[in-house]
Every structure is written in structure tokens, then in C-alpha cells.
Scaffold this active site. Structure first.
Site, mmCIF file in Angstrom:
data_model
loop_
_atom_site.group_PDB
_atom_site.id
_atom_site.type_symbol
_atom_site.label_atom_id
_atom_site.label_comp_id
_atom_site.label_asym_id
_atom_site.label_seq_id
_atom_site.Cartn_x
_atom_site.Cartn_y
_atom_site.Cartn_z
ATOM 1 N N ASP A 42 -41.433 39.554 -42.177
ATOM 2 C CA ASP A 42 -40.988 40.605 -41.268
ATOM 3 C C ASP A 42 -39.468 40.716 -41.234
ATOM 4 O OD1 ASP A 42 -43.250 41.793 -40.387
ATOM 5 O OD2 ASP A 42 -43.307 40.850 -38.413
ATOM 6 N N HIS A 95 -49.189 78.752 -76.269
ATOM 7 C CA HIS A 95 -48.926 77.345 -76.543
ATOM 8 C C HIS A 95 -48.984 77.082 -78.053
ATOM 9 C CE1 HIS A 95 -49.468 76.787 -72.271
ATOM 10 N NE2 HIS A 95 -49.270 75.463 -72.367
ATOM 11 N N GLU A 146 -53.005 44.537 -43.505
ATOM 12 C CA GLU A 146 -51.578 44.762 -43.700
ATOM 13 C C GLU A 146 -50.904 43.443 -44.116
ATOM 14 O OE1 GLU A 146 -47.696 46.277 -41.085
ATOM 15 O OE2 GLU A 146 -49.510 45.551 -40.087
ATOM 16 N N HIS A 147 -51.169 42.385 -43.343
ATOM 17 C CA HIS A 147 -50.633 41.058 -43.651
ATOM 18 C C HIS A 147 -51.815 40.115 -43.888
ATOM 19 C CE1 HIS A 147 -47.701 42.941 -40.818
ATOM 20 N NE2 HIS A 147 -46.829 42.520 -41.720
ATOM 21 N N HIS A 170 -47.384 42.669 -30.907
ATOM 22 C CA HIS A 170 -46.799 43.971 -31.251
ATOM 23 C C HIS A 170 -47.257 45.061 -30.278
ATOM 24 C CE1 HIS A 170 -44.239 43.844 -34.734
ATOM 25 N NE2 HIS A 170 -45.055 43.024 -35.359
ATOM 26 N N GLN A 178 -48.659 38.781 -34.475
ATOM 27 C CA GLN A 178 -49.040 40.190 -34.629
ATOM 28 C C GLN A 178 -49.635 40.747 -33.344
ATOM 29 O OE1 GLN A 178 -48.480 42.376 -37.341
ATOM 30 N NE2 GLN A 178 -47.108 40.643 -37.617
#
Length: 867
Positions: A792, A851, A758-759, A692, A689
Site C-alpha cells: 500500500d 485495398h 484485490e490483495h 478501510h 483492509q
């Protein structure tokens, strides 16, 4: 090289020339009110043009020095600031321009120059009408371009600017007053101002023009006219005046086109110079790089390497260098050492040539040109504050410049809490032992790397979205030319069916995509819901069924890596859901093409088209549609903070009628590891990660690990990181990443749920049971044999996940992301009769008589029919 024209630019205004257009003049004047604002502008735009900063509203003299140190070519300052800067001996006067508005201030500048004779190269900005007087008072040679006539904040007329240029001053003109268009309207033709200082040939009336490449290498000699200059600026290409054929668009017939970089004059303005990026075979009609023969030296080597990169023979040594990063890294280190050991002049030249070859091969593989290197050298030369420049630890120790680390004494504290900052270049994460650290410090350490303020991002994104909304394809192309440098593109969209030539892949890559495609399809197909039908009471049947969202836009980032995996993760579930129109959007490469992997995925999922754009402009095009880009109903896909801001903005615009999947930020991972975890596995997951981007974050929660066990992981992180091609990116990410040492798995999961990664990777004993403790996470990877990489790419789960803590509120992309659920009710007469009293009562409570009447009328009809 620059024109005698300095364009002032307001970043907050969408009007006037763009920065790319301004760069043709070589320099820009931007106003800044803070150091951070100026530094951010410089860092983004330095390769494009020379940046002058109006710093008159910046209070701190130290900040002005830092602005110059950051790369500003010149700083415009007030007289008071100049006096304070006089004490900063490291600031050359040639980097300062003092702003004057009265005769009294001009006299003060004269006194300052007299007192600082050694710093007399100061520039002066004045009113256009005072140019001649100021030049005489301060004894300024107008040819030196140190005197500036500012038209900022006043009405601007073409005649007055030309008069100022005629006197020899550099004219400062607001971007909003200029245009490159043929019909200038109420604006001034920028091309005419460029030509105003030129000295034309007496016989032809044309301007002698030299053409050079980005490194200043002479390509040829041509002629220019007022019309050709204007047309070159308008088109951003090499356009000249042929004495036989009229306007000459370079490369129109041969294909050897030129991208305009900059226009300028020589010292006395009797020779114009075009600095261009030459494409194709070269400038000369004979097919050579230059009309004066082939290029040589580093320029020749660069062209050779670039050509080999595009079409290196399989198995050739150059192909190996491009395809094996470790080989070229090893050769650079080998040749650098041999250069250091060389003794004679001949040996040094020989080894230096080898080092240059492998270094340039490394640069070419990464898309870095000699011009990029030289611009970085230029940026370093602008620094006014410099570090000592001592050699770093291992190299200094190797040559005896410092004592070995083994001879240094360490305090017990340093052994207990290893520093994460500077350990001889070691790459390691900061360590926090929660048992001995205040809770507030732990909480702060869990925060993500700071992002730009939302207001700042929105200020940059909003005008782009509005421009695309108003101007459609033209605006999308403009920003693609500007940000992606894909100036050859004439259409912002590639439509299906996609040509086979755009999908040429190796058999290995094709098979990998196909396997991943099948697994993702299988997993998402299993998520399909059966229609729900339920009788809530006799005669009252409720149901729920799903329908695909008709048109979806899938954003696939470009940036530092090609991401066909994201195309799969978004495209496959859209196909499985049955979306009628699937539109990809991805930034093109500088030659206008798209990575063949992404085109292949688009073909497999049945995408209608690929929008050749990235950033906010791509999001806006998908949200509103253009002449050739299909408007979509929902936008999905990750991106940087500009993409995220654009997605949020268009989703809040009711006129767009578009939704989004989720907010998102930089990629992140949290690994929980106990004593059973393999240190190499843990390090590899963290680094997968970290590579990235520098804004990515990785967190390690170490469960009851001792010093030896922690060191084993840290050693693996350093060793594996230094072996990665993207090691510089990894360093930036690791710099704000943390290891938390906790007492047990319960504390570890409490921290993890607070962070909401996230992970989430569980490298712990009985990992399957620990999943029961997971409350917040985008996706969980269980056990030692489940690296995040499989998620991934190929396992089948989706990798489009909530980041930046949004896993507390959002799910990752799944089949449901592409579906809408519709409910229905179906009542019999008896069913309505049984429910009527309840509905009538509640309608009466709310005071909604219509109604109530809708039920009572039907009940009355039933009673009548039964009577």
C-alpha cells in the site's frame, strides 16, 4: 424553527433548488414509493434538514411505521392509510399528515378525529383554495402549522402562494417553481415568500431578527429586509439590513463570516431567526462569541477544544489527547467508571464534567460537534419502535444483571460451528467448513457485500455529470460546497507552483514520502519497454514503440482517511511515463484546504494542478474540462461506487474522448493461512483492509486448521480490532466477512482464484511455490514478512488494483497504464513484391478492390521500371 414554507423535492430531477438550498427553510417533502427509497434519502440527508415523506403510494402500513422510525419527521398518508395506522398506537398523530382533495374526505377526517380524540394532532393537506373552510370544519388553529396548502401538481403563482401564507397555512411549493436568483424570470423568488409571513416593525419596515448558532445559542439581535433575506438565501451566508449602512454582509470586513444553516420564525412570525455556523472570532464586533458575552459550559469547551486541535502547544496534554487515540479511550473508560461509582450530588457532577471533557475531546478529534451529537439525539427521539435497551453481555454480567457465560450450557454443535452474530459484542468472522457445506452456500458466501443497483447509482450520477458538462466551474463549486461543506472556496482548482505554506510536513512524514517515492519510481522505471523491431519476412520490417498519454487525471479519494499513498501510486508512474500534464483531483476539507501530504506529492511528481472536488463532479470536470480545469485523456484512481459509475459513464461518452484505468469497488483482501502462520500476523492483515470502510470485505482461507488454531486467529482478530480507533468501521466490515476452512492448498487456491481478490496474502509454507497456482489477483504478498501494508505504501508495487472480482479481466495500475503503444511498418520494394500476392488474394476474398489496387498499382510500377 422553520418557515411556513414546505418545499417538495424530486430526487430524480436536476431542476429547481438543491437540497442544500432547501435546507435553509428547515424541512423538505420528498415522495417515496418504497421503504428502501425513503430510508436511503433520510439516512443521507437527516443532518441537513427535517424530512417529510409523501408515503401515499406505499402499500404497507408497516413500511410507513418503519419510515417514521428511520427518522422521517412526518409522513403524508391517504385516508385509507390513516385508518390502518389507527391500529398502530405507537405512532403519534402529530407525525402524520392526511392528504385530502374533496369535502367528502375532509368530513371523513372530521369523523376520524372525533373517534380518536386522543390523537387529534393530525395534520391535514388540502387544496390552497380550501384552507379556510378546512380549518373551520376541523377546528384547526392555523398558528399551530398543522394545515398544509399543496401547490404540487398545479400551476404556481407568487400571489396565490402569498395568499395561502397570509391565511396561516403551510404552503407546499415544488422546488422547480422557486429560485434564489435576483432575476426570478418565470419562477418565484423564494426570499419574497419567506418574508410574506413576517410582521415588520411599524417604524422601520424591517423584520426583527435573532441570530443563533447551530445549538440555538443566541449570538445577537439584528434587522432584516426583503432584500437582505433574498441575498442571504442566494449567497448562503449571513446577510442583514443595517439601519445605517444598508445591506450588511456579516464578516465582509472582519472576516468573521457566517454560513447560513436555516431561516425561520417564532410562533407568531414577528421575529425572524437566522441559524448560522459562525466562523472566526465570533459574532460580536468586540471579538466575543455573542453580543451577550462569552459562551459557557459545553459550547465554551467545544470552542476551546476546536482551537486547541488547530494549534495545540507541542507536548501539551490536549495535544496528547488528539494525537494518542488510546490515551483518550482509556480516559473515557476511566471517567465513566468513576462516574458510575460516584455517590453524592457533588461527586456525580464532578465526574460527569470530567467524562464530558474527554468524550468531547474524542469527538473533536474525529470532527464531531455538539450539534452532530444533538442531531443524533433528535433522530433517536423520532423512533416509534424501540428496543429493550438492556446492557450488553460483559457489562450486564459485571453488575449481576445476567448469568455468567460460564454457567450456560453449550450444545456440541455450537462448539463445532461458532456463531458469528452476537457473542457478547465479540468481533469475529462467520466460519464455513467447505467439506460439510453445500457448494451453493460456499459460492454465495464468496459474493461481495451488495452494492446499490447500477440504475440507482446512475440516476444519481447522471445529472451531476450533465451539470458539470453544461456549467463548468460553477457546477463543480456548487457540488463541492454541497458535499464537502467547503463553502469558502471560490475556485475549484489549485495550480502549480504550489506555495510552500501548503506543504508543511514533519521531517518524519517527508522522509516517509520520499522513501516511498524513490521505491515506486525505481520499480516503475524498470517496467519501461525498449522499442520492438522485427523483420517478419525479407524486406518487411514491423516495429512497436510507446508514447506517454499526454494528459492524465488522477483521482485521490477523501472520505474517512487521507490517502497520500494513492497520490504516490498514481503520480509517480505518470511522471516516469513522461505524461505532459498531470492533474490531481481530491475532495477538499471543509475549510477548502487540501492535506499537505497530497500537495507535497503533487509538487514532487510535477502535477500541473489539483482539482478541489471529489465524487462524480470531479470525474466529469476531468473528462470534459471546465474554464479552469484541464481536460484529460485518461482518468485513473480508486473511489466509491459513485466515482466508479461516473468513470464508466464518461468513458462510454464518445464526446468526452476519455478512457479509464479499470472499474473498482470497495477494498478487499484474501489471506491464505496454514498451520505455520502466525495468528497475530493473520489477524493484522485481515484488519488492515477491514478498517478501510464498512463495505470492505476480508476473506480468510484456513488450510487444514483445527479448532484450537482457528480460535487463536479469531481471538487475535477480536483483541486487535477492539484496540483500533476505527473499530466501528471494522465491525461493519467483519459483519460480511468469512473464514473458509479447507482441506489443502489446492482447494484454497481454487477458492481464491474464483474470488479474484484485490490483495492476496500467502502466509503458508513454501509460499513462493504457491504463487504458481495464482490465476486471478490484483497483487500478491508472499510469506510471513510481507504484510499488505508495504504494498500500500512503500515497497514499490502499485496499490491501485482491480477489486470486486475484476482481477479476472484487469491488471492493476502500472507504467503501461500511462502509455500507448504505436506500431509501424516499413517495407522495401522487394518486401512489398514478396507480400503482394498474399495481400491481393485476401483483399479479393473480402471484396475490397481499393485495398487490392493499392498493392497492384505499386507492383505494376515496379515491373515497368524493370522492363
Amino acid at each position: 424553527m422553520a418557515t411556513p414554507l414546505l418545499v417538495s423535492y424530486d430526487p430524480s430531477s436536476a431542476e429547481g433548488l438543491s437540497l442544500r438550498q432547501i435546507s435553509y427553510f428547515g424541512r423538505v417533502l420528498v415522495k417515496a414509493t418504497s421503504l428502501s427509497q425513503a430510508s436511503e434519502f433520510i439516512s443521507k440527508n437527516f443532518p441537513l434538514l427535517d424530512i417529510y415523506v409523501d408515503a401515499t403510494e406505499i402499500a404497507s402500513v408497516g413500511d410507513i411505521v418503519d419510515i417514521l422510525n428511520a427518522g422521517a419527521a412526518k409522513a403524508f398518508v391517504s385516508l385509507e392509510q390513516l385508518e390502518a395506522l389507527s391500529k398502530e398506537q405507537n405512532v403519534p398523530s402529530s407525525r402524520l399528515v392526511v392528504v385530502t382533495s374533496s369535502n367528502k374526505e375532509v368530513e371523513s377526517v372530521k369523523s376520524w378525529i372525533a373517534e380518536n380524540e386522543e390523537r387529534k394532532e393530525i395534520g391535514v393537506s388540502t387544496n390552497p383554495g380550501d384552507v379556510k373552510t378546512v380549518a373551520e370544519t376541523l377546528n384547526i388553529d392555523l398558528e399551530a402549522q398543522r394545515l398544509y396548502a399543496s401547490f404540487v401538481g398545479q400551476s404556481v403563482a407568487e400571489g396565490s402562494v402569498k395568499a395561502s401564507l397570509g391565511q396561516g397555512a403551510v404552503s407546499i411549493v415544488p422546488s422547480q417553481a422557486l429560485t434564489f436568483e435576483k432575476d426570478a424570470g418565470n419562477k418565484i423568488s423564494a426570499g419574497k415568500l419567506v418574508a410574506a409571513r413576517g410582521v415588520a416593525d411599524q417604524n422601520s419596515g424591517l423584520y426583527a431578527t435573532t441570530v443563533t448558532d447551530e445549538r440555538g445559542i443566541l449570538l445577537g439581535f439584528v434587522w432584516s429586509s426583503d432584500e437582505s433575506i433574498s441575498e442571504a438565501l442566494r449567497t448562503g451566508t449571513g446577510v442583514y439590513q443595517s439601519r445605517k449602512r444598508g445591506l450588511w454582509y456579516k464578516g465582509q470586513s472582519s472576516g468573521d463570516t457566517q454560513e447560513l444553516i436555516r431561516i425561520g420564525f417564532d410562533c407568531d412570525c414577528d421575529c425572524l431567526n437566522f441559524l448560522v455556523k459562525q466562523k472566526g472570532r465570533g459574532f460580536c464586533h468586540l471579538g466575543t462569541a455573542s453580543c451577550f458575552g462569552q459562551s459557557a459550559g459545553l459550547s465554551h469547551l467545544q470552542k476551546t477544544l476546536e482551537a486547541r486541535k488547530q494549534d495545540a502547544p507541542a507536548g501539551s496534554y490536549t495535544a496528547r489527547l488528539f494525537n494518542d487515540p488510546k490515551l483518550v479511550q482509556a480516559k473515557i473508560m476511566e471517567e465513566a467508571e468513576e462516574l458510575c461509582q460516584a455517590k453524592t450530588k457533588e461527586e456525580i457532577a464532578f465526574e460527569a464534567a470530567d467524562l464530558f471533557y474527554f468524550a468531547l475531546a474524542r469527538c473533536t478529534a474525529a470532527g464531531v460537534s455538539l450539534k452532530d451529537i444533538e442531531r443524533n439525539l433528535d433522530l433517536k427521539s423520532l423512533k416509534v419502535k424501540r428496543r429493550k435497551g438492556d446492557a450488553k453481555g460483559p457489562w450486564a454480567e459485571k453488575l449481576g444483571l445476567t448469568k455468567s457465560a460460564e454457567t450456560k450450557t453449550e450444545s456440541p454443535a455450537s462448539k463445532e460451528q461458532p456463531a458469528a452474530s452476537d457473542n457478547s459484542g465479540r468481533i469475529e468472522m462467520k466460519r464455513i467448513v467447505t467439506a460439510s457445506t453445500p457448494a451453493s452456500v460456499v459460492k454465495d458466501a464468496l459474493k461481495r457485500p451488495s452494492q446499490k443497483s447500477n440504475d440507482a447509482i446512475l440516476g444519481l450520477v447522471r445529472p451531476i455529470i450533465q451539470d458539470v458538462h453544461d456549467n463548468g466551474d460553477a457546477a463543480v463549486l456548487k457540488y463541492t460546497h454541497k458535499f464537502e461543506k467547503a463553502t469558502s472556496l471560490t475556485s475549484p482548482v489549485l495550480r502549480a507552483p504550489f506555495p510552500e505554506s501548503l506543504m508543511k510536513l514533519s521531517p518524519e512524514t517527508t522522509k516517509a514520502i520520499d522513501v516511498s517515492f524513490d521505491n515506486i519510481k525505481r520499480f516503475h522505471s524498470a517496467q519501461q519497454d525498449k522499442p520492438l523491431v522485427l523483420e517478419t519476412m525479407p524486406g518487411v520490417v514491423c516495429s512497436r514503440f510507446s508514447r506517454a498519454i499526454e494528459r492524465v487525471g488522477l483521482y485521490i479519494p477523501g472520505g474517512t482517511a487521507v490517502l497520500p499513498s494513492t497520490a504516490l501510486m498514481l503520480g509517480v508512474p505518470a511522471m516516469v511515463a513522461g505524461c505532459k500534464k498531470i492533474v490531481f483531483a481530491t475532495p477538499p476539507r471543509s475549510d477548502g484546504s487540501v492535506s499537505p501530504e497530497i500537495v507535497y506529492v503533487a509538487h514532487k511528481v510535477g502535477a500541473e494542478s489539483i482539482v478541489l472536488a471529489g465524487g462524480a463532479q470531479a470525474v466529469a470536470a476531468l473528462a470534459y474540462g471546465t474554464e479552469n480545469i484541464t481536460k484529460v485523456d485518461k482518468i485513473l484512481g480508486p473511489g466509491n461506487q459513485f466515482v466508479t459509475a461516473a468513470k464508466m459513464m464518461v468513458s462510454n461518452d464518445t464526446s468526452a474522448g476519455v478512457s479509464i484505468d479499470m472499474p473498482a469497488g470497495p477494498s478487499e483482501v484474501l489471506v491464505v493461512a496454514d498451520k505455520q502462520a502466525n495468528p497475530a500476523f493473520v489477524a493484522s492483515d485481515l484488519l488492515s483492509q477491514a478498517e478501510h470502510g464498512v463495505d470492505s470485505q476480508v476473506i480468510l482461507i484456513a488450510v487444514d486448521l483445527n479448532e484450537k488454531e482457528l480460535a487463536a486467529i479469531e481471538d487475535e482478530v477480536d483483541k486487535q480490532a477492539n484496540a483500533l480507533p476505527r473499530v466501528d468501521i471494522v465491525k461493519g466490515s467483519i459483519a460480511h466477512s468469512v473464514t473458509f476452512v479447507v482441506k489443502d492448498i489446492e482447494e484454497a487456491m481454487e477458492l481464491s482464484n474464483d474470488y479474484a481478490p484485490e490483495h492476496l496474502i500467502l502466509q503458508v509454507q513454501d509460499a513462493e511455490k504457491v504463487v504458481d497456482l495464482v490465476e486471478n489477483a490484483g497483487s500478491v504478498f508472499i510469506g510471513p514478512w510481507t504484510p499488505e501494508s508495504v504494498g500500500d505504501y512503500s515497497a514499490g508495487v502499485n496499490h491501485a488494483l482491480p477489486t470486486y472480482g475484476y482481477a479476472k479481466q484487469y491488471s492493476g495500475v502500472n507504467l503501461g497504464s500511462f502509455l500507448k503503444h504505436i506500431t509501424s511498418s516499413n517495407l522495401t520494394a522487394d518486401g512489398l513484391y514478396g507480400l503482394s500476392t498474399t495481400v491481393e488474394c485476401l483483399a479479393a476474398v473480402e471484396g475490397l478492390d481499393a485495398h487490392k489496387r493499392a498493392v497492384s498499382i505499386r507492383v505494376a510500377a515496379m515491373n515497368k521500371s524493370q522492363a
